[in-house]
Design a protein around this motif. Structure first.
Motif, PDB file in Angstrom:
ATOM      1  N   UNK A  58      24.074 -22.343 -24.588  1.00  0.00           N
ATOM      2  CA  UNK A  58      24.673 -21.846 -23.120  1.00  0.00           C
ATOM      3  C   UNK A  58      25.863 -23.050 -22.773  1.00  0.00           C
ATOM      4  N   UNK A  59      25.179 -24.563 -23.220  1.00  0.00           N
ATOM      5  CA  UNK A  59      26.280 -25.749 -22.848  1.00  0.00           C
ATOM      6  C   UNK A  59      27.003 -25.843 -23.884  1.00  0.00           C
ATOM      7  N   UNK A  60      26.825 -25.611 -24.983  1.00  0.00           N
ATOM      8  CA  UNK A  60      27.818 -25.540 -26.225  1.00  0.00           C
ATOM      9  C   UNK A  60      29.187 -24.593 -25.970  1.00  0.00           C
ATOM     10  N   UNK A  61      28.594 -23.375 -25.366  1.00  0.00           N
ATOM     11  CA  UNK A  61      29.678 -22.027 -25.215  1.00  0.00           C
ATOM     12  C   UNK A  61      30.572 -22.700 -23.908  1.00  0.00           C
ATOM     13  N   UNK A  62      29.908 -23.391 -22.926  1.00  0.00           N
ATOM     14  CA  UNK A  62      30.589 -23.581 -21.856  1.00  0.00           C
ATOM     15  C   UNK A  62      31.720 -24.825 -22.259  1.00  0.00           C
ATOM     16  N   UNK A  63      31.274 -25.762 -22.927  1.00  0.00           N
ATOM     17  CA  UNK A  63      32.004 -26.943 -23.360  1.00  0.00           C
ATOM     18  C   UNK A  63      33.206 -26.496 -23.991  1.00  0.00           C
ATOM     19  N   UNK A  64      33.062 -25.746 -25.261  1.00  0.00           N
ATOM     20  CA  UNK A  64      33.596 -24.975 -25.932  1.00  0.00           C
ATOM     21  C   UNK A  64      34.774 -24.234 -25.262  1.00  0.00           C
ATOM     22  N   UNK A  65      34.511 -23.491 -24.172  1.00  0.00           N
ATOM     23  CA  UNK A  65      35.577 -22.752 -23.535  1.00  0.00           C
ATOM     24  C   UNK A  65      36.531 -23.303 -22.742  1.00  0.00           C
ATOM     25  N   UNK A  66      35.711 -24.475 -22.001  1.00  0.00           N
ATOM     26  CA  UNK A  66      36.567 -25.593 -21.182  1.00  0.00           C
ATOM     27  C   UNK A  66      37.410 -26.355 -21.861  1.00  0.00           C
ATOM     28  N   UNK A  67      37.119 -26.654 -23.162  1.00  0.00           N
ATOM     29  CA  UNK A  67      38.142 -27.547 -23.984  1.00  0.00           C
ATOM     30  C   UNK A  67      39.341 -26.570 -24.276  1.00  0.00           C
ATOM     31  N   UNK A  68      38.933 -25.323 -24.892  1.00  0.00           N
ATOM     32  CA  UNK A  68      40.127 -24.458 -25.158  1.00  0.00           C
ATOM     33  C   UNK A  68      41.105 -24.127 -23.902  1.00  0.00           C
ATOM     34  N   UNK A  69      40.179 -23.830 -22.887  1.00  0.00           N
ATOM     35  CA  UNK A  69      41.236 -23.426 -21.777  1.00  0.00           C
ATOM     36  C   UNK A  69      41.744 -24.497 -20.945  1.00  0.00           C
ATOM     37  N   UNK A  70      41.417 -25.823 -21.043  1.00  0.00           N
ATOM     38  CA  UNK A  70      41.986 -26.878 -20.140  1.00  0.00           C
ATOM     39  C   UNK A  70      43.579 -27.045 -20.514  1.00  0.00           C
ATOM     40  N   UNK A  71      44.364 -27.349 -19.676  1.00  0.00           N
ATOM     41  CA  UNK A  71      45.799 -27.408 -19.849  1.00  0.00           C
ATOM     42  C   UNK A  71      46.032 -28.854 -20.183  1.00  0.00           C
ATOM     43  N   UNK A  72      45.253 -29.866 -19.636  1.00  0.00           N
ATOM     44  CA  UNK A  72      45.362 -31.360 -19.824  1.00  0.00           C
ATOM     45  C   UNK A  72      46.599 -32.105 -19.393  1.00  0.00           C
ATOM     46  N   UNK A  73      47.200 -31.222 -18.348  1.00  0.00           N
ATOM     47  CA  UNK A  73      48.480 -31.438 -17.528  1.00  0.00           C
ATOM     48  C   UNK A  73      48.306 -31.423 -16.127  1.00  0.00           C
ATOM     49  N   UNK A  74      48.523 -32.313 -15.488  1.00  0.00           N
ATOM     50  CA  UNK A  74      48.367 -32.184 -13.937  1.00  0.00           C
ATOM     51  C   UNK A  74      49.477 -32.898 -13.259  1.00  0.00           C
ATOM     52  N   UNK A  75      49.773 -32.293 -11.961  1.00  0.00           N
ATOM     53  CA  UNK A  75      50.769 -32.937 -11.004  1.00  0.00           C
ATOM     54  C   UNK A  75      50.025 -33.576 -10.003  1.00  0.00           C
TER      55      UNK A  75
END
Length: 489
Positions: free
Chosen positions: A279-296
């Protein structure tokens, strides 16, 4: 009506032009800071400083900023920091090099010797003198050992997979909590590491949770324990049947060691339950793929602001923080310099100027032959001056502005007031030194009624031969701001 529309259009254009938007782009991975002006939607141009006269609020664009951190901004003003502006390099990876704490598991199957050989027996029991019951017991022991070795092999595979999951979880956690790598590299590395263990996870992340290795591990542990119990029972019957076999003794001793490893591994396992680990692997993988890494983040910049201090606080649970040696209270700090172009400022300076007028460059006299002649005179005249400067101070680049001033000549016959107008540039922090150049005007004496080469009936020129007129020339000045020279910055 047309004139009214034209004036209205000009008014709207002036409002739009004065409301130009600016933003700062800060790349955390590369430690790069750049300033941009938004000319129109989707069109930006790089600038060297931020014009505070047109910009009251500036957006800070954080690039390669993981969503696993929240940020806090503190402004550093000129009064609080006497040193010069410092450039970002803190680097530092929040996660150290991962080293697996699991004991390596030998994945080779245990070799099985033919325990029915009679050459290794301590007693003289060979295949021709053994009873049918003894042969059956030895054959049963060999079969049960094969079953035990097969179960142990399945346990090794399941245990190795769990170890790999443990390492993958820590690697994904390290990727998500790093601020030193570009987002593209983080996403690419996460996909490569995850798909090597879970093929197809890139297109369907659900395959991580659908993996049945936790059940395989539980079943393998049960099968190993059951096989060892049966093997131990059969081996215990050797004494009753008067069977002695060194091969069986050696295999049973090896089986006991491996059984201890299985029992220890089943008791310790990974740092978390297998289902929770997936579950932790799945959560981290989804977060990394969905993160935009850009914020204002909006910045409120004043005239005194010289730097923005950004603290990144990790949003991490206790288990993950322990795995990658990252404390929930750890803070990563970055510094972003703020270079500004301030609104128009007025400032006084005092010093010396050198002025030059064409009429003062020649001295006129009457030669012995009664002819008016001239000879070179003063090219420049020193003047004590005071200036009023109007310019827009800037923290970076060439600083210049307009200058208006007045001065009194030092020495000489002409002590008239000099009026000066020109351009200035400023040197040093807080602009304590000023260099000015421009035009100057004053009253000077000009020979009237005569010219060079005229023959006169007198031996020298008098004041009556000169008229007072206004003329222009040029000046070069070096002046100082005493207040800024006394500042201890």
């Amino acid at each position: 009506m047309k004139a009214f529309r034209l004036l209205l259009g000009l008014f709207v254009c002036s409002i739009v032009s004065s409301a130009q938007q600016h933003f700062i782009r800060y790349d955390l991975a590369g430690e790069n800071v750049r300033y941009y002006k938004i000319k129109k939607q989707g069109d930006t141009v790089a600038v060297s400083v931020l014009p505070l006269a047109k910009t009251k609020r500036v957006n800070l664009q954080l690039v390669n900023a993981a969503s696993s951190y929240r940020h806090r901004i503190v402004y550093i003003n000129r009064e609080e920091t006497p040193e010069a502006v410092v450039i970002p390099g803190i680097g530092g990876n929040p996660a150290q090099k991962l080293v697996s704490g699991l004991t390596p598991v030998d994945t080779d199957l245990f070799g099985i010797n033919t325990i029915t050989k009679s050459g290794g027996d301590e007693k003289s029991n060979d295949r021709f003198t053994e009873t049918a019951q003894q042969k059956a017991a030895k054959l049963k022991f060999a079969q049960q050992y094969n079953e035990y070795a097969l179960a142990l092999s399945q346990w090794n595979k399941a245990m190795l997979f769990e170890q790999n999951c443990e390492v993958l979880w820590k690697e994904l956690a390290e990727l998500r909590y790093t601020l030193q790598s570009p987002a593209t590299e983080i996403k690419k590395s996460a996909v490569e590491k995850t798909t090597s263990l879970f093929p197809g996870a890139d297109t369907d992340p659900s395959v991580i949770l659908l993996n049945n290795n936790p059940d395989n591990l539980k079943n393998a542990v049960k099968a190993v324990k059951s096989g060892y119990t049966a093997l131990f029972t059969t081996y215990g019957s050797f004494d009753l049947l008067d069977i002695s076999s060194r091969a069986a003794d050696s295999l049973m001793s090896e089986a006991e060691k491996k059984m201890k490893a299985v029992t220890t591994g089943a008791a310790v396992g990974s740092t978390t339950a297998p289902d929770a680990l997936l579950s932790r692997i799945s959560t981290l993988f989804r977060q990394i793929k969905s993160d935009s890494y850009v914020r204002l983040a909006p910045l409120e910049i004043s005239r005194k602001t010289i730097m923005a201090e950004i603290d990144f606080i990790p949003l991490v649970d206790t288990v993950t923080a322990t795995a990658i040696n990252l404390g929930s209270g750890d803070t990563l700090r970055r510094l972003v310099p703020i270079f500004k172009k301030e609104p128009l400022r007025f400032r006084n300076t005092y010093g010396f100027s050198f002025v030059s007028y064409a009429e003062n460059r020649w001295h006129y006299f009457v030669r012995p032959d009664s002819v008016i002649a001239r000879e070179p005179a003063d090219q420049f005249q020193p003047v004590v001056v005071t200036y009023l400067h109007f310019y827009a101070p800037r923290d970076k680049g060439f600083r210049w502005g307009g200058t208006f001033g007045a001065g009194i000549p030092v020495g000489g016959d002409n002590a008239k007031l000099n009026i000066m107008l020109g351009l200035s540039t400023f040197l040093g922090k807080n602009d304590p030194v000023c260099i000015s150049l421009g035009v100057t005007g004053t009253q000077i004496k000009k020979m009237s009624g005569w010219k060079t080469g005229d023959k006169v009936g007198f031996s020298q020129l008098t004041a009556n031969d000169y008229n007072t007129v206004y003329r222009t020339g040029y000046f070069l000045a070096l002046t100082f701001n005493p207040a800024m020279l006394n500042m201890k910055e």
